[in-house]
Design a protein around this motif. Structure first.
Motif, PDB file in Angstrom:
ATOM      1  N   PHE A 332      41.170  44.190  53.024  1.00 39.73           N
ATOM      2  CA  PHE A 332      41.742  45.272  52.231  1.00 39.73           C
ATOM      3  C   PHE A 332      40.831  45.590  51.035  1.00 39.73           C
ATOM      4  CE2 PHE A 332      44.462  46.302  48.546  1.00 39.73           C
ATOM      5  CZ  PHE A 332      45.041  47.486  48.985  1.00 39.73           C
ATOM      6  N   PHE A 333      40.413  44.537  50.341  1.00 41.98           N
ATOM      7  CA  PHE A 333      39.522  44.730  49.188  1.00 41.98           C
ATOM      8  C   PHE A 333      38.205  45.377  49.613  1.00 41.98           C
ATOM      9  CE2 PHE A 333      41.692  40.802  47.251  1.00 41.98           C
ATOM     10  CZ  PHE A 333      42.584  41.587  46.542  1.00 41.98           C
ATOM     11  N   TYR A 334      37.662  44.855  50.717  1.00 47.11           N
ATOM     12  CA  TYR A 334      36.360  45.342  51.177  1.00 47.11           C
ATOM     13  C   TYR A 334      36.433  46.817  51.546  1.00 47.11           C
ATOM     14  CZ  TYR A 334      32.098  45.718  53.936  1.00 47.11           C
ATOM     15  OH  TYR A 334      30.881  46.114  54.439  1.00 47.11           O
ATOM     16  N   LYS A 394      24.200  45.266  38.317  1.00 49.85           N
ATOM     17  CA  LYS A 394      25.459  44.602  37.941  1.00 49.85           C
ATOM     18  C   LYS A 394      26.697  45.319  38.497  1.00 49.85           C
ATOM     19  CE  LYS A 394      23.224  41.675  35.382  1.00 49.85           C
ATOM     20  NZ  LYS A 394      22.983  40.335  35.897  1.00 49.85           N
ATOM     21  N   SER A 395      26.484  46.416  39.202  1.00 53.46           N
ATOM     22  CA  SER A 395      27.631  47.231  39.620  1.00 53.46           C
ATOM     23  C   SER A 395      28.637  46.481  40.476  1.00 53.46           C
ATOM     24  CB  SER A 395      27.147  48.452  40.403  1.00 53.46           C
ATOM     25  OG  SER A 395      26.471  49.333  39.553  1.00 53.46           O
ATOM     26  N   ASP A 396      28.127  45.612  41.342  1.00 52.26           N
ATOM     27  CA  ASP A 396      29.068  44.967  42.276  1.00 52.26           C
ATOM     28  C   ASP A 396      30.077  44.067  41.555  1.00 52.26           C
ATOM     29  OD1 ASP A 396      27.243  42.976  41.694  1.00 52.26           O
ATOM     30  OD2 ASP A 396      27.204  42.155  43.720  1.00 52.26           O
ATOM     31  N   LEU A 397      29.803  43.745  40.290  1.00 56.05           N
ATOM     32  CA  LEU A 397      30.784  42.948  39.538  1.00 56.05           C
ATOM     33  C   LEU A 397      32.110  43.698  39.399  1.00 56.05           C
ATOM     34  CD1 LEU A 397      28.590  41.522  36.627  1.00 56.05           C
ATOM     35  CD2 LEU A 397      29.253  40.409  38.762  1.00 56.05           C
ATOM     36  N   MET A 398      32.056  45.021  39.545  1.00 47.07           N
ATOM     37  CA  MET A 398      33.273  45.809  39.395  1.00 47.07           C
ATOM     38  C   MET A 398      34.025  45.949  40.716  1.00 47.07           C
ATOM     39  SD  MET A 398      33.108  46.205  36.280  1.00 47.07           S
ATOM     40  CE  MET A 398      34.621  47.129  36.038  1.00 47.07           C
ATOM     41  N   VAL A 401      36.066  42.869  45.819  1.00 46.35           N
ATOM     42  CA  VAL A 401      35.684  41.641  46.519  1.00 46.35           C
ATOM     43  C   VAL A 401      35.080  40.637  45.534  1.00 46.35           C
ATOM     44  CG1 VAL A 401      34.117  40.630  48.231  1.00 46.35           C
ATOM     45  CG2 VAL A 401      35.422  42.679  48.799  1.00 46.35           C
ATOM     46  N   VAL A 402      34.187  41.096  44.663  1.00 46.19           N
ATOM     47  CA  VAL A 402      33.561  40.153  43.729  1.00 46.19           C
ATOM     48  C   VAL A 402      34.574  39.671  42.694  1.00 46.19           C
ATOM     49  CG1 VAL A 402      31.745  39.833  42.002  1.00 46.19           C
ATOM     50  CG2 VAL A 402      31.250  41.042  44.115  1.00 46.19           C
ATOM     51  N   ARG A 403      35.503  40.545  42.322  1.00 47.67           N
ATOM     52  CA  ARG A 403      36.527  40.065  41.390  1.00 47.67           C
ATOM     53  C   ARG A 403      37.361  38.948  42.009  1.00 47.67           C
ATOM     54  NH1 ARG A 403      39.236  44.809  37.807  1.00 47.67           N
ATOM     55  NH2 ARG A 403      38.017  46.259  39.061  1.00 47.67           N
ATOM     56  N   GLU A 404      37.547  39.013  43.318  1.00 44.25           N
ATOM     57  CA  GLU A 404      38.337  37.993  44.012  1.00 44.25           C
ATOM     58  C   GLU A 404      37.460  36.782  44.377  1.00 44.25           C
ATOM     59  OE1 GLU A 404      41.470  38.604  44.225  1.00 44.25           O
ATOM     60  OE2 GLU A 404      42.241  37.051  45.573  1.00 44.25           O
ATOM     61  N   PHE A 405      36.211  37.036  44.742  1.00 38.53           N
ATOM     62  CA  PHE A 405      35.300  35.953  45.160  1.00 38.53           C
ATOM     63  C   PHE A 405      34.031  36.055  44.319  1.00 38.53           C
ATOM     64  CE2 PHE A 405      37.593  37.545  48.903  1.00 38.53           C
ATOM     65  CZ  PHE A 405      38.263  36.411  49.320  1.00 38.53           C
ATOM     66  N   ASP A 406      34.062  35.489  43.118  1.00 37.02           N
ATOM     67  CA  ASP A 406      32.928  35.743  42.226  1.00 37.02           C
ATOM     68  C   ASP A 406      31.618  35.154  42.747  1.00 37.02           C
ATOM     69  OD1 ASP A 406      33.650  33.166  41.777  1.00 37.02           O
ATOM     70  OD2 ASP A 406      33.953  33.356  39.607  1.00 37.02           O
ATOM     71  N   GLU A 407      31.702  34.170  43.645  1.00 31.69           N
ATOM     72  CA  GLU A 407      30.471  33.591  44.180  1.00 31.69           C
ATOM     73  C   GLU A 407      29.712  34.608  45.050  1.00 31.69           C
ATOM     74  OE1 GLU A 407      33.544  32.618  44.875  1.00 31.69           O
ATOM     75  OE2 GLU A 407      33.816  32.240  47.019  1.00 31.69           O
ATOM     76  N   LEU A 408      30.356  35.741  45.368  1.00 28.82           N
ATOM     77  CA  LEU A 408      29.695  36.729  46.233  1.00 28.82           C
ATOM     78  C   LEU A 408      28.968  37.814  45.453  1.00 28.82           C
ATOM     79  CD1 LEU A 408      32.289  37.143  49.118  1.00 28.82           C
ATOM     80  CD2 LEU A 408      30.181  35.828  49.091  1.00 28.82           C
TER      81      LEU A 408
END
Lengths: 691, 317
Positions: A332-334, A394-398, A401-408
């Motif tokens: 869903f996030f992706y 740095k965009s993907d930090l927003m 998916v990254v908010r849920e899985f920060d290691e990604l």
């Protein structure tokens, strides 16, 4: 009588990640205590499960050997007065050693020179009972714990509440106070498979008796069971379980009786990036993932339960339900994220603070982008692509998916860049610039990733030093140490011909444009900080300190150049002639160190001896050669060439007095020495290569 | 999944609650009713947060409806709700057999530990707004988190002594497991006179409407004003030595912050500042509460400690 000792500390479930370390520290602590107290033993064996830390000490002496001690007192003539009565000095000696005054005259002995008061006493060695009573608590309190906790009314605390303790010596239970409980010989088996209390009959039987109560006491043994079980389950479906050491350690710390089970998930989830699936399985559920013969992820997972379930199907199905709902969330996030763009997210970075005095992450990406463009000529990257990669870094930090899985972070940047139809090289860079993530990790290999990796780290270093937040002691909240080491590896191992000083200036310029002035002193500090890390870098690589110190002493700031020199020196040091160069250099330095100031101008007419002239010509001959070789960075060749000065120098020193009485002759000779010294310094400060 | 063996135990949602209440009541817990205010977790109930402060003993259990505005999904997600139920147990001092008691309670509601893989997996808890933290585990049932199990170490910035043990059951997740349903809305709440009443019957429309309110209609300006008002009122009430009343304002401020967050009205930087504002209120309340209990002579403290010792231990002399 020597006997075996068992100590088991029963606890509520310990944190699994560091169980091995904790267990080792506990057994080492005991070992040290016995050694320090001179108590003999044969060997120490450690056990650890989520609910216990245990140690067996084989053939432990019941106590330290008794020791005769000798205490010398004052000489006889000081201890007794003319009437043979004890003096103040004798009384003080008696008091200090708990002796009766009237027996003192029986304690006179000769130390080889004179008669003195002397006390010889047999001291009984510490018994393990006395020692253990104090030292177990002490060791537990001193274990290296990240977090210590209290429970109930217990104040001192441990990593988790302590609930029971077993101490057996020679099969006899010892009653010791450990935290708020008393030790005995009663332990507990597996929580659910063997809920009754268990009496350990003897130290020797400890491991077996626990095994009968469904507890595999050794970490290594559980690890093996998990490994074998997972391999077997995976091979049954034609795949291979991916068993990272870290996850194996963690899972071994989560079980007393490991039973690997396999489960599956819907194949449709394989359509989302596999890194997400692996994150869900590995980080969140502690599952092993399975790959097929083609190396691709299969829709299976291996979980390790802590139970011989009456109905294992229910355990697998339960786990399948969990992963299904987690994967559904991730999907869903992706899908949501795919409707956005990295460029669009970038604007939102203005609300994320990089560091309050330096500004937002959006500003950071602006600086990094410009820096990328400026650095591109050194890295061979396309400057426009490098600039774009910086903007999007740095965009993907927003993303959800990254908010849920920060290691990604980074990995998702790659996928979203492709989704946005950015250049594939940019996509690759967005993921690769995070490398190296840990010591020994890969470094980025494509020029754009290298550029971005350097720019991002430099910006962090210069910005944070710029606002005076450089690391102090062990405090390093911005991970500047790691950033520096990463920078060093990327530049050196990527063979990037880039001057650090100059790149720090470029970085500082970017910060200056945005209104932050970076002082000269802070720029210097960054440079020194990074160069200091080189000591660690080369030490790790097994280089001799003499090799890298000799080059670092030159204060060069081009890391690639530094590396070439250090390697040349390291090679050169292995040659037998190197000693000649070192000796020659030393003689020159010795002369110059002792000399008074003098000019550098060499006047050929002032030569007196032909040895002088020969040396002078030898120097003139190799000077342009050396310069050429330095220019080409052929440092090994340059060192070889320097060697040719050895014989003329040797001849010179044998036959010529540098400190001649005639001032002009002397100064001329010193000027020649100075010229040679400068030549010697062209590759490295050879004087640092102590022999 | 077949659940025939569970039909006699905790077969409905309300039955699950009453079984847990009975069990913990028998263990000497004060069965409280939910706090009649909007909170994000059962920890905010004074029966946990305030009672964890100071030297007094306290056993209690209660259901607490929890509101997490950002988790709203308009009633469309089978696993996420903006309002759900926690069953909270606190025992102070944490008893030696705390874990065993918890496992027994699972047995009572029909979770067979010989079939299901139950595990304590390290998870340390922290509530930045309450200045509270603890160490413990999430409890896994076949890989699913069903409970948070924590030993409090700090509350309102004060070190906890004795230590409160806290168990927080996620009731919907447990019930879904026991009843074997895939969607929270399919849970049987109770067997009514005209057939089963489901969780959906009770709450689905509420989820839809409240999601709309939380995400679209909550008035940001008013919420901000209200937050500020709660903050200044709480500070004033503390100075009037009314920590209990001041605490209500902290609870309100905390929920207002959550609503503002759901409206995405708070930037990341501001977020941290809001958290700090609530935390400093919570700290002031904790200190005020400790003092007021000290003035009463800590009536619920273990009699083995005399008042003087207690005052010394808690620094309230």
């Amino acid at each position: 009588m020597y006997d075996d000792l068992l100590i088991e500390i029963g606890v509520e479930e310990l944190p699994p990640k560091n169980l091995g370390k904790l267990s080792l520290a506990f057994s080492m602590g005991l070992e040290t205590a016995f050694k320090e107290n001179n108590i003999d033993f044969c060997s120490v064996e450690a056990f650890a499960t989520p609910r216990r830390l245990a140690v067996i000490v084989k053939s432990l002496a019941p106590k330290a050997p008794d020791r005769e001690i000798t205490i010398w007192g004052p000489p006889k003539h000081v201890a007794f007065d003319d009437t043979s009565s004890p003096t103040q000095a004798a009384k003080a000696f008696a008091k200090r050693n708990n002796l009766k005054i009237n027996n003192l005259n029986e304690l006179i002995q000769n130390d080889g020179n004179q008669d003195k008061l002397c006390l010889r006493e047999l001291r009984t060695g510490t018994s393990i009972l006395d020692l253990l009573g104090n030292c177990i608590n002490q060791i537990l309190l001193e274990l290296p714990l990240e977090k210590r906790m209290r429970w109930g009314y217990v104040r001192e605390g441990f990593v988790r509440p302590v609930r029971w303790a077993v101490v057996l010596y020679g099969d006899k239970p010892l009653n010791l106070k450990i935290f708020d409980i008393k030790s005995n010989n009663i332990t507990r088996g597996h929580r659910f498979l063997s809920p009754e209390r268990i009496v350990i009959s003897s130290v020797t039987n400890y491991e077996d008796e626990l095994f009968n109560a469904f507890v595999v006491a050794k970490i290594a043994r559980r690890r093996q069971i998990i490994k074998d079980g997972a391999d077997k389950l995976a091979s049954e479906i034609g795949g291979k379980a991916v068993l990272s050491n870290q996850l194996l350690d963690e899972v071994s710390g989560l079980n007393e009786w490991p039973i690997p089970l396999i489960g599956s998930f819907d194949e449709e989830y394989l359509k989302i990036p596999h890194e997400i699936l692996i994150s869900v399985m590995q980080q969140h559920q502690k599952y092993f993932h399975v790959i097929g013969p083609d190396g691709h992820l299969m829709p299976y997972f291996i979980t390790v339960s802590n139970l011989i379930s009456k109905d294992p199907r229910q355990v697998s199905e339960g786990n399948e339900r969990v992963i299904k709902s987690r994967l559904a969330d991730a999907k869903f996030f992706y899908k949501n994220d795919l409707n956005q763009t990295l460029h669009g997210w970038r604007e939102k970075l203005s609300s994320i603070i990089f560091q309050s005095e330096v500004g937002s992450l959006l500003q950071k990406t602006e600086r990094v982008a410009s820096l990328c463009k400026a650095l591109a000529i050194y890295t061979g990257a396309n400057p426009l692509l490098a600039h774009r990669a910086g903007q999007l870094s740095k965009s993907d930090l927003m993303s959800d998916v990254v908010r849920e899985f920060d290691e990604l972070q980074g990995v998702m940047g790659y996928y979203y860049a492709l989704n946005d139809q950015e250049d594939p090289l940019i996509a690759q860079a967005l993921s690769a610039y995070y490398l190296p993530k840990f010591s020994g990790d890969k470094i980025p290999s494509c020029p754009i990733a290298i550029t971005l990796a350097i720019a991002d780290r430099l910006d962090t270093l210069v910005a944070i030093f710029g606002v005076g937040l450089h690391p102090t002691g062990s405090k390093d909240p911005f991970a500047l140490r790691r950033a520096s080491l990463g920078l060093i590896r990327i530049i050196i191992e990527g063979e990037i011909d880039l001057d650090l000083q100059k790149s720090i200036d470029l970085t500082a310029n970017e910060l200056n444009f945005s209104g932050k002035t970076i002082s000269r002193a802070n720029k210097e500090l960054v440079l020194t900080y990074i160069l200091d890390r080189l000591n660690f870098y080369y030490k790790e690589k097994g280089f001799k300190p003499e090799s890298y110190k000799s080059v670092l002493a030159l204060k060069i700031s081009n890391l690639h150049d530094i590396d070439l020199r250090i390697k040349a020196i390291e090679d050169f040091r292995h040659k037998s002639e190197s000693i000649q160069l070192i000796t020659a250099n030393k003689r020159v330095n010795n002369i110059l160190n002792k000399s008074i100031p003098h000019g550098n101008y060499i006047n050929v007419t002032h030569f007196v001896s032909d040895k002088e002239e020969l040396l002078f010509h030898a120097v003139q001959k190799i000077k342009p050669e050396i310069d050429e070789k330095i220019k080409l960075r052929s440092y090994s060749d340059a060192l070889e060439t320097l060697l040719s000065l050895y014989l003329p120098l040797d001849d010179f020193f044998e036959n010529v007095m540098v400190n001649a009485d005639d001032e002009s002759v002397r100064n001329n000779r010193l000027a020649l020495m100075t010229e040679i010294q400068e030549l010697f310094l062209k590759v490295a400060d050879i004087s640092q290569m102590a022999t | 999944m077949t659940n025939m063996e569970f039909n006699t135990v905790a077969s409905t949602f309300q039955n699950l609650i009453s079984k847990l209440q009975q069990f913990w009541s028998a263990e000497g817990c004060v069965i409280m009713q939910p706090l009649d205010m909007e909170v994000g977790a059962g920890t905010f109930h004074p029966a946990t947060f305030l009672r964890s402060i100071g030297p007094e003993t306290w056993f209690s259990a209660y259901v607490q409806p929890c509101r997490r505005p950002t988790d709203g999904r308009y009633g469309e997600n089978p696993n996420r709700l903006q309002q759900y139920y926690q069953f909270q147990v606190v025992m102070k001092p944490s008893p030696d057999d705390f874990q065993e008691l918890f496992l027994k309670s699972l047995d009572i509601i029909g979770i067979d530990s010989k079939i299901h893989d139950i595990r304590f997996v390290e998870d340390n808890w922290e509530s930045p707004t309450l200045g509270a933290s603890g160490l413990g585990w999430e409890v896994w049932l076949n890989g699913m988190e069903i409970t948070q199990f924590t030993y409090f170490q700090q509350s309102g910035g004060l070190d906890c002594f004795p230590v409160t043990g806290e168990i927080t059951y996620g009731l919907e997740r447990l019930a879904m497991y026991i009843q074997g349903v895939e969607s929270v809305y399919d849970l049987v709440w109770t067997e009514g006179a005209l057939g089963p009443i489901t969780y959906g019957d009770v709450f689905k429309q509420n989820e839809f409407e409240m999601s709309k309110y939380n995400f679209l209609h909550a008035n940001v300006e008013f919420l901000t004003l209200h937050f500020n008002e709660c903050e200044s009122k709480s500070i004033q009430l503390i100075s009037e030595n009314l920590p209990l009343a001041a605490y209500e304002k902290v609870v309100q401020a905390s929920h207002l912050f959550n609503l503002l967050d759901a409206r995405k009205a708070i930037s990341v930087t501001e977020r941290q500042r809001y958290i700090l504002r609530v935390r400093s209120l919570a700290r002031a309340v904790a200190q005020g509460y400790l003092k007021s209990r000290a003035d009463l002579g800590f009536p619920l403290a273990d009699p083995k400690f005399n008042t003087k010792t207690l005052r010394r231990l808690t620094g309230t002399s």
